[in-house]
Design an enzyme around this catalytic site. Structure first.
Site, short mmCIF file in Angstrom:
data_model
loop_
_atom_site.label_atom_id
_atom_site.label_comp_id
_atom_site.label_asym_id
_atom_site.label_seq_id
_atom_site.Cartn_x
_atom_site.Cartn_y
_atom_site.Cartn_z
N GLY A 14 2.18 4.35 22.07
CA GLY A 14 2.87 5.64 22.20
C GLY A 14 3.25 6.20 20.84
O GLY A 14 3.51 5.44 19.91
N GLY A 117 3.18 -0.99 18.38
CA GLY A 117 4.23 -1.78 19.02
C GLY A 117 3.71 -3.17 19.38
O GLY A 117 2.69 -3.62 18.84
N GLY A 119 2.19 -4.46 22.01
CA GLY A 119 0.83 -4.54 22.55
C GLY A 119 -0.21 -4.44 21.45
O GLY A 119 -1.18 -5.21 21.41
N ASP A 142 11.76 2.51 21.00
CA ASP A 142 12.55 1.59 21.83
C ASP A 142 13.30 0.54 21.01
O ASP A 142 14.22 -0.10 21.53
CB ASP A 142 11.62 0.85 22.82
N MET A 184 14.98 6.85 27.42
CA MET A 184 13.87 5.88 27.42
C MET A 184 14.31 4.53 26.84
O MET A 184 15.50 4.33 26.56
CB MET A 184 12.71 6.45 26.61
N ARG A 186 12.16 1.41 27.72
CA ARG A 186 11.50 0.33 28.47
C ARG A 186 12.53 -0.72 28.91
O ARG A 186 13.54 -0.36 29.47
CB ARG A 186 10.39 -0.32 27.63
N ARG A 290 10.63 11.46 21.76
CA ARG A 290 9.59 10.98 20.85
C ARG A 290 9.05 12.08 19.95
O ARG A 290 8.21 11.80 19.08
CB ARG A 290 8.42 10.39 21.66
O1 F6P Z 1 7.49 2.78 24.21
C1 F6P Z 1 7.87 4.10 24.04
C2 F6P Z 1 8.06 4.80 25.36
O2 F6P Z 1 8.45 6.12 25.12
C3 F6P Z 1 9.04 4.10 26.31
O3 F6P Z 1 10.38 4.35 25.97
C4 F6P Z 1 8.62 4.66 27.63
O4 F6P Z 1 8.97 3.80 28.67
C5 F6P Z 1 7.12 4.77 27.48
O5 F6P Z 1 6.85 4.80 26.11
C6 F6P Z 1 6.52 5.96 28.16
O6 F6P Z 1 5.13 5.89 28.04
P1 F6P Z 1 4.16 7.12 28.30
O7 F6P Z 1 4.18 8.00 27.11
O8 F6P Z 1 2.83 6.49 28.53
O9 F6P Z 1 4.68 7.84 29.51
#
Ligand code: F6P
Length: 363
Positions: A14, A117, A119, A142, A184, A186, A290
């Site tokens: 992300g 991150g 992953g 996060d 957010m 996670r 973000r």
């Molecule tokens: O890891 C960053 C993050 O913004 C998390 O806080 C959130 O759960 C996730 O990514 C959301 O992912 P996506 O952008 O795939 O919806």
């Protein structure tokens, strides 16, 4: 030890504020201080699989320090070991790691800087085991990457969430409402804990402390009895009821980390309104956390991280993760961060401080 002439850099997972600041620092340090060439790999590991990369020059990385997003693009759905392809309407999963290795060799990349991150660091560690030199740079709003005290992007997300909570505060007070703001994070409650504390939220709910909704509702009622006919609840997307499960907003089967959390704010708001009779509204901040320009602290950290990644390669390091510990930028083995998350310890001093100023954690 073989010398370095050309490196690749990618942003994976992300996006988060500060990615461009790292790309800039990586490219400027590599080109300016060591005379190396820098290839920008597009859309994270997808660009490596599809052989999409471009040579970066000074102009390409100029004027990007303050910009959000990433000039290289990113992707949080791709893992070379489980690459999903559609063939005649059928979906198949393939291991395309060899294809990545070919593209690395074909483009003469002596090392790759992976900005990502947990992953992405697992994928980078896999490449290291196959003989590719990788330096990891930890990113995520996060703040949950193992091994580092802080990731860049976090300070900006906290600042955005705090601003939202501050704004909601005045309207909640005017309308005598409860406002539930879902942030957010996670499985980690860092954003909720920091933004909730910074904004003086009355209730902070984090994944690490399962909550009892009766305690939350009683707390809100107690405030109303003392003349505070409004309350602000900052809830982390990963928070859960005692004995309950996390609320999932969607499952993305094409992603290596398919679960997307979200929706706990709505559930909490409905229960508070039922129990207290006080009008309760919800805001899900979502991806706004973000976006946009990184705050100065993130620009500084991103610049230090990017510069350190290249200095490490120049010193002969081939598999390290750049981290910050006790305010000092240093490094640890890349594989140390693989598959681990840094959650909020329940005895964290900030939880204690928040409790001391009267914050309810629902426990
Ligand atoms: O890891 C960053 C993050 O913004 C998390 O806080 C959130 O759960 C996730 O990514 C959301 O992912 P996506 O952008 O795939 O919806």
């Amino acid at each position: 030890m073989e010398g370095i002439h050309r490196i690749g850099v990618m942003t994976a997972g992300g996006d988060c504020p500060g990615l461009n600041a790292v790309i800039r620092a990586v490219a400027k340090t590599a080109m300016g201080s060591y005379g190396w060439e820098v290839m920008g790999i597009e859309d994270g590991f997808l660009g490596l699989i599809q052989n999409r990369m471009r040579l970066l020059n000074n102009e390409a990385v100029s004027n990007i320090l303050t910009t959000g997003g990433t000039i290289l693009g990113t992707n949080n759905r791709v893992a070379p070991r489980n690459y999903t392809v559609k063939l005649d309407g059928r979906v198949e999963t393939r291991d395309v790691t060899d294809r990545c290795l070919e593209h690395i060799a074909h483009n003469h990349l002596d090392a790759i800087v992976v900005i990502g991150g947990d992953g992405s660091m697992s994928i980078a560690s896999d490449f290291v085991r196959l003989g590719i030199n990788c330096i990891g740079v930890p990113k995520t709003i996060d703040n949950d990457l193992y091994g580092t005290d802080v990731t860049f992007g976090f300070a900006t997300a906290v600042s955005i969430a705090t601003d939202a909570l501050d704004r909601v505060h005045t309207t909640a007070a005017s309308h005598h409402r409860v406002m539930v703001v879902e942030v957010m994070g996670r499985n980690a409650g860092w954003i909720a804990l920091h933004a909730g504390t910074a904004s003086g939220s009355d209730v902070i709910l984090i994944p690490e402390i399962p909550f009892d909704i009766r305690i939350v509702s009683d707390f809100v009622m107690g405030r109303a009895r003392h003349g505070k006919r409004f309350s602000i609840v900052c809830v982390s997307e990963g928070a859960r009821y005692k004995g309950g499960k996390q609320v999932i907003s969607r499952i993305d089967p094409s992603s290596p980390d398919p679960v997307r959390l979200g929706g706990i704010g709505e559930a909490v708001a409905a229960d508070i309104e039922d129990a207290t009779g006080i009008e309760t509204r919800t805001i899900k901040l979502g991806h706004v956390q973000r976006g946009g320009s990184p705050v100065p602290a993130d620009r500084v950290l991103a610049t230090e991280f990017g510069s350190k990644a290249i200095d490490l390669l120049a010193e002969g390091e081939r598999s390290r993760l750049v981290v910050v510990r006790a305010g000092v930028v240093t490094h640890i083995p890349l594989q140390d961060a693989e598959g681990k998350q840094r959650l909020v310890p329940i005895d964290h001093p900030l939880i204690r401080a928040a409790r001391n100023v009267g914050t309810c954690f629902g426990d």
